[in-house]
Design a protein around this motif. Structure first.
Motif, PDB file in Angstrom:
ATOM      1  N   ASN A 123      44.944  37.964  29.659  1.00 31.76           N
ATOM      2  CA  ASN A 123      44.160  37.974  31.023  1.00 31.76           C
ATOM      3  C   ASN A 123      44.098  36.365  31.250  1.00 31.76           C
ATOM      4  N   PRO A 201      43.811  42.115  32.990  1.00 28.65           N
ATOM      5  CA  PRO A 201      42.851  41.287  33.886  1.00 28.65           C
ATOM      6  C   PRO A 201      41.511  41.160  33.568  1.00 28.65           C
ATOM      7  N   VAL A 203      37.969  40.801  34.905  1.00 35.44           N
ATOM      8  CA  VAL A 203      37.262  40.813  36.261  1.00 35.44           C
ATOM      9  C   VAL A 203      36.195  39.868  36.508  1.00 35.44           C
ATOM     10  N   ASN A 206      38.420  35.416  35.912  1.00 34.28           N
ATOM     11  CA  ASN A 206      39.414  35.254  36.484  1.00 34.28           C
ATOM     12  C   ASN A 206      39.746  35.711  37.895  1.00 34.28           C
ATOM     13  N   ASP A 207      39.582  34.788  38.886  1.00 31.76           N
ATOM     14  CA  ASP A 207      39.775  35.514  40.112  1.00 31.76           C
ATOM     15  C   ASP A 207      41.224  35.319  40.584  1.00 31.76           C
ATOM     16  N   THR A 210      44.432  38.816  39.159  1.00 31.64           N
ATOM     17  CA  THR A 210      43.885  39.941  39.516  1.00 31.64           C
ATOM     18  C   THR A 210      44.544  41.229  39.285  1.00 31.64           C
ATOM     19  N   TYR A 211      44.201  42.099  39.502  1.00 25.04           N
ATOM     20  CA  TYR A 211      44.937  43.470  39.572  1.00 25.04           C
ATOM     21  C   TYR A 211      45.744  43.582  40.634  1.00 25.04           C
TER      22      TYR A 211
END
Length: 287
Positions: A123, A201, A203, A206-207, A210-211
């Motif tokens: 991630n 990812p 959530v 980590n922005d 992402t998905y």
């Protein structure tokens, strides 16, 4: 092994404490589906994990399991396979656990080629310790401890595996349930070290990765007419800097797992007294 096992048979009664929406849910579901689809069952499966958000995955799965220490899951998983080659051994970890403190063990596990499956939940962040940059974080990824980014290039785990002599390298995405399970299945069925780096990812911290980012950027090798047995093609894709791939990138179909090349083929629990001397010499050499 049983053909009647469903993936839900691998679910334990413990409820995961991961953040809602965490990619590790999808990663674990795919692991369970792959184990069931390849004819395994909880009685012949051993899951080893280290430290991090991924570390308790063995608690959330119904199988034999060991929650080890940081970065040391692969030596334990290799030892389990040596002790009982009949077990299906799956090692799970995160990008910090596997590519930082566990990087040395990763390299040597790859080159030994034990017949185990290694699933890394990547991630690109240290989630359990609240959002520090990990070995796979982008060079400019801003965190509380790296406000201007790590200022060093991220580890390329696929290149590290290839350089160490890997016989199976794949990449997956936890949100693509069908493809993810298929890729893990292929890793399980491979004769040797089945390595799968899974984009899973975070959530919460980590922005960036992402998905949506992975849905938009991942290129599925199944749609690229890629031949995973073509080493040169695999190397080119692994070293490309502008694309991220999903699927089996490299597979050596002539691979022979370590325990077979060294004659470790019996369950040590069933070996008569005195007959395991050769096996124990191998274990002493390994450690």
């Amino acid at each position: 092994m049983s053909s009647d096992v469903k993936f839900t048979d691998f679910k334990s009664d413990k409820q995961p404490t991961w953040c809602p929406g965490c990619g590790d849910f999808g990663t674990m579901n795919g692991m369970m589906k792959a184990l069931a689809n390849t004819g395994n069952d909880p009685d012949n499966t051993f899951v080893v994990a280290g430290i991090g958000c991924s570390g308790k995955i063995g608690t959330y799965m119904h199988s034999y399991a060991l929650h080890g220490v940081h970065g040391r899951a692969l030596p334990v998983g290799t030892g389990v396979k040596f002790a009982n080659p009949d077990l299906e051994v799956m090692v799970a970890g995160g990008d910090g656990d596997g590519y930082s403190i566990g990087a040395g063990h990763f390299v040597h596990a790859v080159r030994r080629n034990p017949d185990i499956t290694y699933v890394v939940m990547d991630n690109r962040i240290y989630g359990l310790t609240k959002g520090q940059a990990s070995p796979t974080s982008r060079q400019d990824f801003e965190t509380s401890t790296t406000p201007e980014g790590p200022k060093q290039p991220p580890v390329n785990p696929l290149a590290l595996a290839l350089a160490s002599g890997a016989t199976f390298i794949a990449q997956s995405f936890s949100s693509d349930a069908l493809r993810h399970a298929e890729i893990i299945e292929q890793a399980i069925e491979h004769d040797g070290f089945g390595f799968v780096n899974v984009f899973s990812p975070c959530v919460t911290f980590n922005d960036v990765d992402t998905y949506d980012y992975f849905r938009d950027s991942l290129v599925d090798l199944q749609e690229e007419d890629h031949d995973p047995t073509d080493y040169q093609s695999a190397k080119e894709k692994i070293l490309e800097g502008d694309k991220e791939y999903m699927g089996v990138i490299w597979q050596d179909e002539e691979s022979v797992p370590y325990h077979e090349t060294h004659g470790v083929t019996e369950n040590m629990a069933d070996i008569p007294d005195g007959a395991a001397d050769g096996t124990m010499d191998l274990v002493r050499e390994f450690y």
